[in-house]
Design an enzyme around this catalytic site. Structure first.
Site, short mmCIF file in Angstrom:
data_model
loop_
_atom_site.label_atom_id
_atom_site.label_comp_id
_atom_site.label_asym_id
_atom_site.label_seq_id
_atom_site.Cartn_x
_atom_site.Cartn_y
_atom_site.Cartn_z
N CYS A 72 0.86 -1.18 0.00
CA CYS A 72 0.00 0.00 0.00
C CYS A 72 0.90 1.23 0.00
O CYS A 72 2.09 1.13 0.23
CB CYS A 72 -0.85 0.07 1.26
SG CYS A 72 -1.94 -1.31 1.52
N HIS A 74 0.89 5.94 -0.38
CA HIS A 74 0.28 7.24 -0.62
C HIS A 74 1.01 7.93 -1.76
O HIS A 74 2.24 8.03 -1.72
CB HIS A 74 0.39 8.13 0.63
CG HIS A 74 -0.18 7.52 1.86
ND1 HIS A 74 0.58 6.75 2.73
CD2 HIS A 74 -1.42 7.55 2.38
CE1 HIS A 74 -0.18 6.36 3.73
NE2 HIS A 74 -1.41 6.83 3.54
N GLU A 119 -7.22 4.91 10.23
CA GLU A 119 -6.94 5.02 8.79
C GLU A 119 -8.21 5.59 8.18
O GLU A 119 -9.32 5.13 8.50
CB GLU A 119 -6.64 3.65 8.18
CG GLU A 119 -5.27 3.12 8.48
CD GLU A 119 -4.18 3.71 7.61
OE1 GLU A 119 -4.43 4.71 6.90
OE2 GLU A 119 -3.06 3.20 7.67
#
Length: 179
Positions: A72, A74, A119
Site C-alpha cells: 500500500c 500514498h 486510517e
C-alpha cells in the site's frame, strides 16, 4: 527515485468527493483524528496466478505484524497513482511491475486499530503482475507468501484478526477475486 525517498513525505488531503484540498506531512498523519487522504492498495500476481501477501513490519505505526495485500502507499503531491505504485513496489519489495490496472477505483474505508489510530482513506485498488521474487525492505515487510487467491479469501473469512481491515473490506467488494 532515491531522491524522493529522502524528502519528507507528504500525503494528499482530499474532500468527500476525492478532490485534493491540501497536503500534510505523512509523519503527522495516522492518529486518532486522521483526516481523509489519498492512498492506494496493490495486489501482485505471479505467472502461476498466485497473489503476493505481506506481513507488515512490527515497526509500522498502524496494524503492525498483520498480513495484508502486496503493498500500500500514498501518492506524493503531484505524483500519479501509477507512478506511486511503481515507487512503492521498488521501495517496499524491490519489484518491477507489469500490467498495472485499477480494479476498485472507488474504494474508500475508515478503520481504527487497537491503539486508537485511524486510517481514513480514499484508496483505489490495483492489480499488477511480476515474474520476480520480492526482496522486502525490513522496515516495511517482515515476511511474504505467494498464495492462491481463493485460499486468501477463505483465510480472511476464517481469521479476520490476522489480516488488515482494508484487505477484508477490499475482498468483500472485489467479489470476482479468488471466487
Amino acid at each position: 527515485m532515491a531522491q524522493i525517498e529522502l524528502l519528507a513525505e507528504y500525503v494528499v488531503l482530499v474532500d468527500e468527493s476525492g478532490s485534493p484540498i491540501g497536503t500534510a506531512p505523512k509523519s503527522t498523519m495516522h492518529d486518532a483524528d486522521t483526516p481523509l487522504h489519498l492512498a492506494f492498495s496493490c495486489y501482485v500476481l505471479n505467472p502461476r496466478g498466485q497473489v503476493l501477501i505481506t506481513r507488515r513490519s512490527l515497526a509500522k505505526k498502524t496494524w503492525p505484524g498483520v498480513w495484508t495485500n502486496s503493498f500500500c502507499g500514498h501518492p506524493l503531491p503531484g505524483e500519479s497513482i501509477p507512478d506511486a505504485i511503481d515507487r512503492r513496489a521498488q521501495f517496499e519489495l524491490g519489484l518491477e511491475l507489469d500490467d498495472v490496472t485499477v480494479t476498485l477505483p472507488e474504494f474508500r474505508y475508515r478503520a481504527v486499530d487497537s491503539s486508537g489510530i485511524v486510517e481514513n482513506e480514499i484508496c483505489p485498488v490495483y492489480l499488477a503482475s511480476s515474474s520476480r521474487e520480492p526482496v522486502p525492505n525490513a522496515d516495511e515487510v517482515v515476511e511474504f507468501a505467494w498464495v492462491d487467491p481463493a485460499t486468501l479469501r477463505r483465510s480472511v473469512l476464517d481469521l479476520p484478526w490476522a489480516f488488515s481491515p482494508w484487505l477484508g473490506l477490499q475482498l468483500k467488494e472485489w467479489t470476482d477475486f479468488g471466487a
